[in-house]
Design a protein around this motif. Sequence first.
Motif, PDB file in Angstrom:
ATOM      1  N   GLU A  47      -4.339  23.749  51.926  1.00 55.72           N
ATOM      2  CA  GLU A  47      -4.671  25.443  51.468  1.00 55.72           C
ATOM      3  C   GLU A  47      -3.707  25.909  50.946  1.00 55.72           C
ATOM      4  N   CYS A  48      -2.003  25.686  51.733  1.00 58.20           N
ATOM      5  CA  CYS A  48      -1.290  26.389  51.783  1.00 58.20           C
ATOM      6  C   CYS A  48      -0.304  26.144  50.837  1.00 58.20           C
ATOM      7  N   LEU A  49      -0.461  25.166  50.098  1.00 63.02           N
ATOM      8  CA  LEU A  49       0.260  25.107  48.790  1.00 63.02           C
ATOM      9  C   LEU A  49      -0.860  25.243  47.710  1.00 63.02           C
ATOM     10  N   GLU A  50      -1.723  25.781  47.850  1.00 65.23           N
ATOM     11  CA  GLU A  50      -3.153  26.268  47.025  1.00 65.23           C
ATOM     12  C   GLU A  50      -3.043  28.111  46.633  1.00 65.23           C
ATOM     13  N   LEU A  51      -2.378  28.109  47.714  1.00 64.14           N
ATOM     14  CA  LEU A  51      -2.187  30.047  47.984  1.00 64.14           C
ATOM     15  C   LEU A  51      -0.092  30.601  47.158  1.00 64.14           C
ATOM     16  N   VAL A  52       0.256  29.030  48.435  1.00 67.29           N
ATOM     17  CA  VAL A  52       2.078  30.298  47.142  1.00 67.29           C
ATOM     18  C   VAL A  52       1.305  29.179  45.295  1.00 67.29           C
ATOM     19  N   LYS A  53       0.549  28.365  45.739  1.00 69.11           N
ATOM     20  CA  LYS A  53       1.146  28.012  43.271  1.00 69.11           C
ATOM     21  C   LYS A  53      -0.027  29.641  43.092  1.00 69.11           C
ATOM     22  N   GLY A  54      -0.717  29.627  43.940  1.00 64.24           N
ATOM     23  CA  GLY A  54      -1.592  30.607  43.513  1.00 64.24           C
ATOM     24  C   GLY A  54      -0.984  32.109  42.768  1.00 64.24           C
ATOM     25  N   LEU A  55       0.129  32.045  43.551  1.00 64.16           N
ATOM     26  CA  LEU A  55       0.838  33.061  43.522  1.00 64.16           C
ATOM     27  C   LEU A  55       1.843  33.559  43.065  1.00 64.16           C
ATOM     28  N   GLN A  56       2.299  32.657  42.107  1.00 66.18           N
ATOM     29  CA  GLN A  56       3.028  31.531  41.710  1.00 66.18           C
ATOM     30  C   GLN A  56       4.371  32.087  42.307  1.00 66.18           C
ATOM     31  N   ILE A  57       4.780  31.689  43.501  1.00 62.47           N
ATOM     32  CA  ILE A  57       5.711  32.353  43.878  1.00 62.47           C
ATOM     33  C   ILE A  57       6.695  30.894  43.970  1.00 62.47           C
ATOM     34  N   PRO A  58       8.306  31.575  43.016  1.00 59.53           N
ATOM     35  CA  PRO A  58       9.260  31.102  43.288  1.00 59.53           C
ATOM     36  C   PRO A  58      10.181  30.311  44.517  1.00 59.53           C
ATOM     37  N   THR A  59       9.600  28.331  43.953  1.00 58.82           N
ATOM     38  CA  THR A  59      10.340  28.220  45.318  1.00 58.82           C
ATOM     39  C   THR A  59      11.332  26.766  45.540  1.00 58.82           C
ATOM     40  N   VAL A  60      11.861  26.604  46.399  1.00 53.85           N
ATOM     41  CA  VAL A  60      12.478  25.097  46.247  1.00 53.85           C
ATOM     42  C   VAL A  60      12.517  24.211  46.950  1.00 53.85           C
ATOM     43  N   ARG A  61      12.570  23.363  46.975  1.00 55.88           N
ATOM     44  CA  ARG A  61      12.082  22.160  47.585  1.00 55.88           C
ATOM     45  C   ARG A  61      12.372  22.098  49.331  1.00 55.88           C
ATOM     46  N   GLY A  62      11.742  21.368  50.183  1.00 58.96           N
ATOM     47  CA  GLY A  62      12.394  21.062  51.614  1.00 58.96           C
ATOM     48  C   GLY A  62      12.228  19.740  51.899  1.00 58.96           C
ATOM     49  N   ASN A  63      12.933  19.487  53.234  1.00 57.98           N
ATOM     50  CA  ASN A  63      12.605  18.312  53.820  1.00 57.98           C
ATOM     51  C   ASN A  63      11.357  17.806  53.861  1.00 57.98           C
ATOM     52  N   HIS A  64      10.134  18.640  54.732  1.00 61.79           N
ATOM     53  CA  HIS A  64       8.547  17.730  54.772  1.00 61.79           C
ATOM     54  C   HIS A  64       8.264  17.671  52.797  1.00 61.79           C
ATOM     55  N   ASP A  65       9.017  18.904  52.149  1.00 63.03           N
ATOM     56  CA  ASP A  65       7.949  18.506  51.295  1.00 63.03           C
ATOM     57  C   ASP A  65       7.928  17.644  50.060  1.00 63.03           C
ATOM     58  N   GLU A  66       9.845  17.163  50.615  1.00 62.47           N
ATOM     59  CA  GLU A  66      10.610  15.961  49.965  1.00 62.47           C
ATOM     60  C   GLU A  66       9.899  14.432  50.517  1.00 62.47           C
ATOM     61  N   GLU A  67       9.430  14.303  51.306  1.00 66.73           N
ATOM     62  CA  GLU A  67       8.989  13.093  52.343  1.00 66.73           C
ATOM     63  C   GLU A  67       7.236  12.968  52.099  1.00 66.73           C
ATOM     64  N   ALA A  68       6.275  14.214  51.670  1.00 64.73           N
ATOM     65  CA  ALA A  68       5.308  14.086  51.441  1.00 64.73           C
ATOM     66  C   ALA A  68       5.298  13.762  49.808  1.00 64.73           C
ATOM     67  N   ILE A  69       6.160  13.469  49.068  1.00 65.79           N
ATOM     68  CA  ILE A  69       5.492  13.189  47.757  1.00 65.79           C
ATOM     69  C   ILE A  69       6.745  11.987  48.073  1.00 65.79           C
ATOM     70  N   SER A  70       7.213  11.107  49.002  1.00 65.08           N
ATOM     71  CA  SER A  70       7.368  10.163  49.268  1.00 65.08           C
ATOM     72  C   SER A  70       7.184   8.922  49.170  1.00 65.08           C
ATOM     73  N   ASP A  71       6.943   7.930  48.807  1.00 61.16           N
ATOM     74  CA  ASP A  71       6.519   6.447  49.198  1.00 61.16           C
ATOM     75  C   ASP A  71       6.884   6.145  50.757  1.00 61.16           C
ATOM     76  N   ASP A  72       8.284   6.063  50.803  1.00 59.76           N
ATOM     77  CA  ASP A  72       9.530   5.840  51.461  1.00 59.76           C
ATOM     78  C   ASP A  72       8.939   5.930  53.265  1.00 59.76           C
ATOM     79  N   ASN A  73       9.097   4.829  53.834  1.00 55.74           N
ATOM     80  CA  ASN A  73       9.118   4.923  55.526  1.00 55.74           C
ATOM     81  C   ASN A  73      10.387   5.453  56.014  1.00 55.74           C
ATOM     82  N   PRO A  74       9.720   7.070  56.754  1.00 62.02           N
ATOM     83  CA  PRO A  74      11.548   8.081  57.269  1.00 62.02           C
ATOM     84  C   PRO A  74      11.623   6.993  58.473  1.00 62.02           C
ATOM     85  N   GLN A  75      12.729   7.046  58.566  1.00 60.19           N
ATOM     86  CA  GLN A  75      13.718   6.162  59.782  1.00 60.19           C
ATOM     87  C   GLN A  75      13.870   7.501  60.616  1.00 60.19           C
TER      88      GLN A  75
END
Length: 245
Positions: A47-75
């Motif tokens: 829901e939060c992604l859809e809100l930010v995307k729908g409002l066309q808010i320019p965003t930068v990537r955070g560490n939790h965003d990065e981990e959410a799209i990774s297949d790695d196992n964070p240590q």
Amino acid sequence: MSRIALISDIHANQPALEAVLRDIEQLQCSAIYCLGDIVGYNANPVECLELVKGLQIPTVRGNHDEEAISDDNPQYMNPVAYSALMWTRSQLNEDHKKYLRRAPFQRIQPNGVVLVHATQDKPNSWAYVTNCDLATHSLNMLVEGRFLCFNGHTHVPRAFIQHDGAVHEYELGDIPLYKEFKYLINVGSVGQPRDGDIRASYGILDEDTMTFYHRRIEYDIAETQRRIINAGLPEMLATRLSAGI
């Protein structure tokens, strides 16, 4: 009137994000920038992604965003954060992940304002700026007429200002901005404040008066907590919201 809203560390807290967006609308801001970590910890990443995307808010990537799209196992993550991450990954479809992958680690806006999640000197190292020495590295990157950088990541609103040959740390408040100074301003967290104040935190840059305004907004914490528990996420993620830690 030219007011720009700076939001960060939403962390899938839909009630907090919606409350902040209502405040931004009432203030008639001309633009919104997001400093990363749209997802993680709380129960409404989609829901939060859809809100930010729908409002066309320019965003930068955070560490939790990065981990959410990774297949790695964070240590490095603690068990609570790890559990929330695994759950978040299970909620996102490929379109959500593509959206997060397109977010850069740094943005330099047409007005020269720099946007990062953590630091400007190494934006994808996810270092925490917690003192003047650490802030100096990012402030020294403000060159070519740039004097203002916004970040998040620590969830603690702070201003680091370089003037008179030194860097000074201040609790965040309303700040007049002078182009002969350099500023690293942490706008705090919309969705998981950690400075002892349970209200959502964000900032407004008034380009007409060149003033930064810090905003705190009440939201329905009990509803966010209910959603966390119903999603089967760790109870600690719900209880911490009542303490702002």
